[in-house]
Design a protein around this motif. Sequence first.
Motif, PDB file in Angstrom:
ATOM      1  N   ALA A  49       0.814  -1.205   0.000  1.00  0.00           N
ATOM      2  CA  ALA A  49       0.000   0.000   0.000  1.00  0.00           C
ATOM      3  C   ALA A  49       0.853   1.262   0.000  1.00  0.00           C
ATOM      4  N   CYS A  50       2.138   1.134   0.320  1.00  0.00           N
ATOM      5  CA  CYS A  50       2.944   2.342   0.435  1.00  0.00           C
ATOM      6  C   CYS A  50       4.083   2.405  -0.578  1.00  0.00           C
ATOM      7  N   GLY A  51       4.264   1.399  -1.360  1.00  0.00           N
ATOM      8  CA  GLY A  51       5.336   1.406  -2.355  1.00  0.00           C
ATOM      9  C   GLY A  51       4.760   1.560  -3.735  1.00  0.00           C
ATOM     10  N   SER A  52       5.628   1.497  -4.724  1.00  0.00           N
ATOM     11  CA  SER A  52       5.116   1.560  -6.080  1.00  0.00           C
ATOM     12  C   SER A  52       6.015   0.782  -7.008  1.00  0.00           C
ATOM     13  N   ALA A  53       5.408   0.186  -7.974  1.00  0.00           N
ATOM     14  CA  ALA A  53       6.114  -0.514  -9.032  1.00  0.00           C
ATOM     15  C   ALA A  53       5.167  -0.574 -10.207  1.00  0.00           C
ATOM     16  N   THR A  54       5.686  -0.511 -11.377  1.00  0.00           N
ATOM     17  CA  THR A  54       4.840  -0.589 -12.541  1.00  0.00           C
ATOM     18  C   THR A  54       5.164  -1.853 -13.298  1.00  0.00           C
ATOM     19  N   VAL A  55       4.162  -2.387 -13.950  1.00  0.00           N
ATOM     20  CA  VAL A  55       4.317  -3.577 -14.771  1.00  0.00           C
ATOM     21  C   VAL A  55       4.121  -3.135 -16.213  1.00  0.00           C
ATOM     22  N   SER A  56       5.144  -3.322 -17.025  1.00  0.00           N
ATOM     23  CA  SER A  56       5.060  -2.912 -18.421  1.00  0.00           C
ATOM     24  C   SER A  56       4.335  -3.974 -19.238  1.00  0.00           C
ATOM     25  N   THR A  57       3.412  -3.535 -20.072  1.00  0.00           N
ATOM     26  CA  THR A  57       2.687  -4.440 -20.952  1.00  0.00           C
ATOM     27  C   THR A  57       3.039  -4.199 -22.422  1.00  0.00           C
ATOM     28  N   SER A  58       3.922  -3.252 -22.685  1.00  0.00           N
ATOM     29  CA  SER A  58       4.188  -2.821 -24.056  1.00  0.00           C
ATOM     30  C   SER A  58       4.814  -3.885 -24.949  1.00  0.00           C
ATOM     31  N   SER A  59       5.502  -4.871 -24.374  1.00  0.00           N
ATOM     32  CA  SER A  59       6.150  -5.880 -25.215  1.00  0.00           C
ATOM     33  C   SER A  59       5.233  -7.053 -25.546  1.00  0.00           C
ATOM     34  N   PHE A  60       3.990  -7.015 -25.086  1.00  0.00           N
ATOM     35  CA  PHE A  60       3.053  -8.108 -25.335  1.00  0.00           C
ATOM     36  C   PHE A  60       1.965  -7.684 -26.308  1.00  0.00           C
TER      37      PHE A  60
ATOM     38  N   ARG B  75       8.063 -11.315 -17.473  1.00  0.00           N
ATOM     39  CA  ARG B  75       9.063 -11.742 -18.456  1.00  0.00           C
ATOM     40  C   ARG B  75       8.446 -12.430 -19.662  1.00  0.00           C
ATOM     41  N   SER B  76       7.436 -13.265 -19.430  1.00  0.00           N
ATOM     42  CA  SER B  76       6.787 -13.958 -20.537  1.00  0.00           C
ATOM     43  C   SER B  76       5.388 -14.365 -20.126  1.00  0.00           C
ATOM     44  N   VAL B  77       4.563 -14.604 -21.135  1.00  0.00           N
ATOM     45  CA  VAL B  77       3.180 -15.018 -20.914  1.00  0.00           C
ATOM     46  C   VAL B  77       2.845 -16.120 -21.907  1.00  0.00           C
ATOM     47  N   GLN B  78       2.201 -17.172 -21.414  1.00  0.00           N
ATOM     48  CA  GLN B  78       1.700 -18.231 -22.279  1.00  0.00           C
ATOM     49  C   GLN B  78       0.198 -18.356 -22.027  1.00  0.00           C
ATOM     50  N   VAL B  79      -0.569 -18.379 -23.103  1.00  0.00           N
ATOM     51  CA  VAL B  79      -2.020 -18.481 -23.002  1.00  0.00           C
ATOM     52  C   VAL B  79      -2.462 -19.784 -23.658  1.00  0.00           C
ATOM     53  N   ALA B  80      -3.319 -20.538 -22.951  1.00  0.00           N
ATOM     54  CA  ALA B  80      -3.898 -21.774 -23.477  1.00  0.00           C
ATOM     55  C   ALA B  80      -5.377 -21.790 -23.115  1.00  0.00           C
TER      56      ALA B  80
END
Length: 140
Positions: free
Chosen positions: A24-35, A99-104
């Motif tokens: 609740a007090c920190g921050s981090a972002t998750v990039s989705t631009s490479s997917f 790092r990577s995503v696999q969808v099934a």
Amino acid sequence: MTFPPLKRRLTLLCAPLLALGVTACGSATVSTSSFKGEAKAVAQAIANLQSSATAGEERKICAADLAAAIVTRLGGAKGCETAIKNQLTEVDSFEVTVRSVQVAGTKATANVRSTKSGKTSLSTLTLVREDGKWKTLQLQ
């Protein structure tokens, strides 16, 4: 029937939050631009979970970010909100990278790297498609 201590069960059920290092007090972002396509939607779901947790929005996490199976195991909406609120107060901020995503079909896995205090860990999150949205199901 014997259950593990409550704190252990909450930690196991909230493992996706721990893997992402939400707080609740920190921050981090998750990039989705490479997917692209569904992989991007999965990465976005992880980003949404991170954002909700960073904002301390346990109600939103339980309603929109976690799979119904996790919410049920935590005792429904109110039990989930209480467990997530408690979990958010115990976790420090992390850096998170999908790092990577696999969808099934209606299941997906995402390899996630998180860094806390210079220590890196790799985890795999499992997500499931519910009501047209990707929701976090478990940490492997």
